[in-house]
Each structure stands twice: as C-alpha cells, then as structure tokens.
Design a protein around this motif. Structure first.
Motif, PDB file in Angstrom:
ATOM      1  N   GLU A   1       0.815  -1.201   0.000  1.00  0.00           N
ATOM      2  CA  GLU A   1       0.000   0.000   0.000  1.00  0.00           C
ATOM      3  C   GLU A   1       0.854   1.258   0.000  1.00  0.00           C
ATOM      4  O   GLU A   1       2.039   1.223   0.354  1.00  0.00           O
ATOM      5  CB  GLU A   1      -0.946   0.027   1.213  1.00  0.00           C
ATOM      6  CG  GLU A   1      -0.220   0.112   2.542  1.00  0.00           C
ATOM      7  CD  GLU A   1      -1.164   0.191   3.724  1.00  0.00           C
ATOM      8  OE1 GLU A   1      -2.397   0.230   3.521  1.00  0.00           O
ATOM      9  OE2 GLU A   1      -0.656   0.230   4.876  1.00  0.00           O
ATOM     10  N   ILE A   2       0.221   2.337  -0.417  1.00  0.00           N
ATOM     11  CA  ILE A   2       0.814   3.661  -0.320  1.00  0.00           C
ATOM     12  C   ILE A   2       0.139   4.370   0.843  1.00  0.00           C
ATOM     13  O   ILE A   2      -1.090   4.388   0.931  1.00  0.00           O
ATOM     14  CB  ILE A   2       0.602   4.473  -1.612  1.00  0.00           C
ATOM     15  CG1 ILE A   2       1.230   3.755  -2.808  1.00  0.00           C
ATOM     16  CG2 ILE A   2       1.178   5.875  -1.473  1.00  0.00           C
ATOM     17  CD1 ILE A   2       2.717   3.545  -2.679  1.00  0.00           C
TER      18      ILE A   2
ATOM     19  N   ILE B   1      -4.667  10.892   7.064  1.00  0.00           N
ATOM     20  CA  ILE B   1      -3.939   9.671   6.715  1.00  0.00           C
ATOM     21  C   ILE B   1      -4.647   8.994   5.543  1.00  0.00           C
ATOM     22  O   ILE B   1      -5.814   8.620   5.647  1.00  0.00           O
ATOM     23  CB  ILE B   1      -3.849   8.705   7.910  1.00  0.00           C
ATOM     24  CG1 ILE B   1      -3.193   9.402   9.110  1.00  0.00           C
ATOM     25  CG2 ILE B   1      -3.054   7.459   7.524  1.00  0.00           C
ATOM     26  CD1 ILE B   1      -3.221   8.574  10.374  1.00  0.00           C
ATOM     27  N   VAL B   2      -3.933   8.844   4.452  1.00  0.00           N
ATOM     28  CA  VAL B   2      -4.482   8.251   3.227  1.00  0.00           C
ATOM     29  C   VAL B   2      -3.813   6.906   2.989  1.00  0.00           C
ATOM     30  O   VAL B   2      -2.581   6.804   3.019  1.00  0.00           O
ATOM     31  CB  VAL B   2      -4.243   9.173   2.010  1.00  0.00           C
ATOM     32  CG1 VAL B   2      -4.951   8.620   0.778  1.00  0.00           C
ATOM     33  CG2 VAL B   2      -4.684  10.598   2.314  1.00  0.00           C
ATOM     34  N   ARG B   3      -4.628   5.883   2.759  1.00  0.00           N
ATOM     35  CA  ARG B   3      -4.097   4.545   2.466  1.00  0.00           C
ATOM     36  C   ARG B   3      -4.706   4.047   1.162  1.00  0.00           C
ATOM     37  O   ARG B   3      -5.925   3.957   1.048  1.00  0.00           O
ATOM     38  CB  ARG B   3      -4.418   3.562   3.596  1.00  0.00           C
ATOM     39  CG  ARG B   3      -3.798   3.934   4.937  1.00  0.00           C
ATOM     40  CD  ARG B   3      -4.214   2.940   6.026  1.00  0.00           C
ATOM     41  NE  ARG B   3      -3.660   3.296   7.319  1.00  0.00           N
ATOM     42  CZ  ARG B   3      -2.459   2.929   7.758  1.00  0.00           C
ATOM     43  NH1 ARG B   3      -1.706   2.151   6.989  1.00  0.00           N
ATOM     44  NH2 ARG B   3      -2.029   3.308   8.937  1.00  0.00           N
ATOM     45  N   ILE B   4      -3.848   3.725   0.213  1.00  0.00           N
ATOM     46  CA  ILE B   4      -4.296   3.190  -1.072  1.00  0.00           C
ATOM     47  C   ILE B   4      -3.549   1.890  -1.351  1.00  0.00           C
ATOM     48  O   ILE B   4      -2.309   1.881  -1.393  1.00  0.00           O
ATOM     49  CB  ILE B   4      -4.025   4.177  -2.234  1.00  0.00           C
ATOM     50  CG1 ILE B   4      -4.651   5.542  -1.945  1.00  0.00           C
ATOM     51  CG2 ILE B   4      -4.553   3.600  -3.546  1.00  0.00           C
ATOM     52  CD1 ILE B   4      -6.149   5.563  -1.963  1.00  0.00           C
ATOM     53  N   PRO B   5      -4.250   0.768  -1.513  1.00  0.00           N
ATOM     54  CA  PRO B   5      -3.551  -0.494  -1.801  1.00  0.00           C
ATOM     55  C   PRO B   5      -2.918  -0.478  -3.186  1.00  0.00           C
ATOM     56  O   PRO B   5      -3.467   0.100  -4.127  1.00  0.00           O
ATOM     57  CB  PRO B   5      -4.669  -1.540  -1.701  1.00  0.00           C
ATOM     58  CG  PRO B   5      -5.928  -0.777  -1.982  1.00  0.00           C
ATOM     59  CD  PRO B   5      -5.713   0.598  -1.432  1.00  0.00           C
ATOM     60  N   VAL B   6      -1.751  -1.094  -3.298  1.00  0.00           N
ATOM     61  CA  VAL B   6      -1.071  -1.212  -4.589  1.00  0.00           C
ATOM     62  C   VAL B   6      -1.510  -2.511  -5.245  1.00  0.00           C
ATOM     63  O   VAL B   6      -1.405  -3.575  -4.636  1.00  0.00           O
ATOM     64  CB  VAL B   6       0.457  -1.208  -4.410  1.00  0.00           C
ATOM     65  CG1 VAL B   6       1.149  -1.422  -5.748  1.00  0.00           C
ATOM     66  CG2 VAL B   6       0.913   0.103  -3.781  1.00  0.00           C
ATOM     67  N   PRO B   7      -2.029  -2.462  -6.478  1.00  0.00           N
ATOM     68  CA  PRO B   7      -2.459  -3.688  -7.159  1.00  0.00           C
ATOM     69  C   PRO B   7      -1.324  -4.693  -7.289  1.00  0.00           C
ATOM     70  O   PRO B   7      -0.151  -4.322  -7.454  1.00  0.00           O
ATOM     71  CB  PRO B   7      -2.908  -3.187  -8.543  1.00  0.00           C
ATOM     72  CG  PRO B   7      -3.215  -1.736  -8.340  1.00  0.00           C
ATOM     73  CD  PRO B   7      -2.263  -1.264  -7.286  1.00  0.00           C
ATOM     74  N   LYS B   8      -1.665  -5.970  -7.215  1.00  0.00           N
ATOM     75  CA  LYS B   8      -0.655  -7.028  -7.281  1.00  0.00           C
ATOM     76  C   LYS B   8       0.082  -7.051  -8.607  1.00  0.00           C
ATOM     77  O   LYS B   8       1.244  -7.397  -8.671  1.00  0.00           O
ATOM     78  CB  LYS B   8      -1.316  -8.391  -7.044  1.00  0.00           C
ATOM     79  CG  LYS B   8      -1.829  -8.598  -5.629  1.00  0.00           C
ATOM     80  CD  LYS B   8      -2.418  -9.979  -5.472  1.00  0.00           C
ATOM     81  CE  LYS B   8      -2.943 -10.199  -4.052  1.00  0.00           C
ATOM     82  NZ  LYS B   8      -3.530 -11.553  -3.893  1.00  0.00           N
ATOM     83  N   GLU B   9      -0.632  -6.650  -9.671  1.00  0.00           N
ATOM     84  CA  GLU B   9      -0.007  -6.767 -10.993  1.00  0.00           C
ATOM     85  C   GLU B   9       1.097  -5.754 -11.215  1.00  0.00           C
ATOM     86  O   GLU B   9       1.777  -5.774 -12.222  1.00  0.00           O
ATOM     87  CB  GLU B   9      -1.054  -6.638 -12.096  1.00  0.00           C
ATOM     88  CG  GLU B   9      -1.854  -5.332 -12.079  1.00  0.00           C
ATOM     89  CD  GLU B   9      -3.120  -5.463 -11.263  1.00  0.00           C
ATOM     90  OE1 GLU B   9      -4.048  -4.661 -11.485  1.00  0.00           O
ATOM     91  OE2 GLU B   9      -3.180  -6.376 -10.422  1.00  0.00           O
TER      92      GLU B   9
END
Length: 356
Positions: free
Chosen positions: A284-285, A337-345
């Motif tokens: 995540e970012i 606080i911002v959380r963005i998941p990073v795609p697996k691809e």
C-alpha cells in the motif's frame, strides 16, 4: 407406510428449516401455514400470521415493468407464477422488496396457494452501491478529462495568444515613442504578464502537466512551492521507500486528495507548517499530511455539511479500495492519513525508478 412417513418428515423438516420464507394461503387469501423464516422476515409469530393475517396485509403489490407496487393481475388470481417481485410489509411497518414465486396446489388442497419469498433488500443495496460506484468513478474520470482539456486549451490557446501579444508589445516598446504612449504600452505589458501568470496558475490548478509527464512526486513538489509562495506556509515532503510511477488513476487520486488537504490547511487552519510523509510500502501507499493549525471538530463539521471536500477525498480513495482518516481537535492541528492499496499486478506501465 414407512417410506411415506419418512418423506413427510423430510418435507416438514425442509419447510421448517428453509432459509426462504414459505407460506400457504387458502382460497380466501388467509394464511394457514408459515415457516420460521417468514416469522423472522415479517416480525409476526406463526400464531399471529395464521390467526389474523390475510395475504393482502403483507403484500403491498407486485412490481412490474410499469409500476413498482401494483395489484393489477395479482399472483393470487393465477395458477402459477414462477418468479416475480413484491413489496412485503412487516409488523414494524417497514416494507421492502422480496423475490417471490407462487403455485396453486392440486384440487384436493381446496385451492390453496404456496408462496416462497426471498429478501431482496441486501441484493438491492449491493446493486445500488455498485451502480453508485460506477457513477462516481465515471464522474471523476470525466471531470479529470475535462480539466485536462481545459488546462491544455488555456496553455496552448489563451496562454500562447497572450505570449504573442506580449512579444508584440515589447517590439513596440523598442521604438521611439512619446512618454504618454510609452507609459501606456508599459502598462499593457504588465497587464499581459499578469494575465499570463493567472492563466498559468489556472491551468496548473486544473491539471498540472507534471502529473502526466513526470509523475506524482514531482507534481506534489510543484504544488508545495505554489502553496508556500501563495499562503506563506512552510511545507516539507519526506519520502520513504522506492520512488516510482503508479497507475494514472492512483496518481491522480493521491494528488487530488493531497491538494484538497493542503488547500483546507491554507484556507482554514491558520497553520505555519505543513508536513507530508509519503510511504511506499509493499502492499500500500500511505500518505500522511500534518499541520500545526487551529484544528476542528471533525464529526460536527461533517454533520453540518461543511465537509464536501472531505467527502470528495474519501470517494476518490474508496474507488481505489483505500481510505482517508481525518483526525483533529480544536487547537491540536489536523492529521490526514491516506491509504491506497497497490495492485498485485504492479504499479502501472512505468516500473522504472525515479530519482527526481
């Protein structure tokens, strides 16, 4: 006899334990049998349903392609309806949609009708949320495309036209002119220069070219400089982890969220310092924006409708499966606080490191 008894026992067990509501209605529309699922669905006990209730007291009408709650061509008048939708009224007075099917039993049952009902409220809620998600995503994408188009028009159209005017005015200033005319031309040069700066500022606000050309971090640094210059706030950016490009959707969302947070700080917080921590984690970012301003009561501000910018931040994050958490209190500053998941691809088309 033994086999028949077993079948009857099995049927009674299915009737009692089925997750769908099952009821039997006599030829007058009175409920004569109901299972536990119908009790749970309606709030009435089996005794209340069988003793007091007519099917029309539970049914608010069939849903058709023409009407939401119509009694026209009622299922009760038909021998069989394999599938339809109806509005079910509960004991508490609430009504909601159910998927239904009905079938008339054989002649020896004296015209009884069996109905099976399935709660559709959760399904409709999911469908509504899915539709809202698509609509919000489409609106945000359309907004960004329009911003990009207008920014390009401002830069390439209005900006270039003003630049040409400025060049022409400077050429005129090279000639021998009377003092009043020279003063007037100089004023026009200054006005044109200010107009160019304003057009440039508007284009950057709409859609910074650095975001598309260089990526998120260079665009954030450019934004920081503008905030520092305009609002006289000291802004610091700290980056942890590998610097890289992300998908266009992720970079745009993060940029707009940080931009909104910085704008709120500049307008309302009376802050002198703003810090941004950008963390590139494995899955995540995480971006944390902290100011030393006056703070505010988060729930109160949102409840009275002054948090439209906050809702926009949350929507952008949610579209990418992320979250925005806002923590603040009077005289204690604000933390976003911002959380963005990073795609697996991966992280987008550009996987190269950026040393900017």
């Amino acid at each position: 006899m033994g086999a028949s008894s077993e079948v009857l026992s099995l049927m009674q067990s299915i009737f009692a334990n089925a997750s769908d509501a099952i009821l039997v209605i006599d030829h007058e529309g009175r409920i004569v049998k109901a299972n536990a699922a119908l009790e749970q669905m309606t709030g009435w006990t089996e005794e209340e349903l069988i003793r007091d209730k007519h099917i029309c007291e539970l049914c608010l009408g069939m849903a058709t392609c023409m009407e939401e709650t119509s009694c026209t061509d009622c299922f009760f008048k038909r021998v069989q309806m394999p599938s339809f939708e109806m509005r079910l009224r509960t004991k508490s007075g609430v009504d909601y949609p159910v998927a239904a099917s009905s079938a008339r039993l054989e002649d020896e049952s004296q015209g009884k009708l069996v109905m099976i009902l399935r709660d559709m409220s959760a399904q409709q809620r999911v469908e509504k949320e899915r539709y809202q998600y698509k609509l919000t995503n489409f609106a945000i994408q359309a907004q960004e495309e329009e911003r990009k188009r207008i920014a390009r028009e401002l830069h390439d159209g209005v900006g270039q036209a003003l630049y040409s005017i400025l060049v022409g005015l400077n050429v005129v200033r090279q000639r021998e002119l009377s003092e009043p005319v020279m003063q007037h031309v100089t004023e026009l040069v200054n006005m044109t220069s200010k107009a160019m700066e304003e057009v440039k500022r508007m284009a950057l606000e709409l859609r910074p070219s650095a975001l598309d050309d260089l990526g998120l971090l260079p665009a954030l640094r450019s934004l920081m400089k503008r905030v520092e210059k305009t609002f006289h706030i000291q802004v610091e950016l700290h980056v942890q982890g590998e610097k890289r490009r992300y998908s266009a959707a992720m970079e745009t969302a993060l940029y707009r969220i940080v931009q909104e947070a910085m704008t709120n700080t500049a307008k309302y917080a009376k802050a002198s310092h703003l810090g941004i921590m950008f963390e590139n984690r494995e899955k995540e970012i995480v971006v944390t924006i902290v100011d030393d301003g006056v703070g505010f009561e988060v729930e109160k501000t949102l409840n009275i409708g002054k948090g439209l910018g906050v809702f926009g931040m949350k929507e952008r994050a949610q579209l990418l499966g992320g979250t925005v958490d806002i923590r603040s209190a009077p005289e204690e500053g604000t933390t976003v606080i911002v959380r963005i998941p990073v795609p697996k691809e991966g992280v987008g088309n550009d996987h190269s490191r950026l040393d900017r």
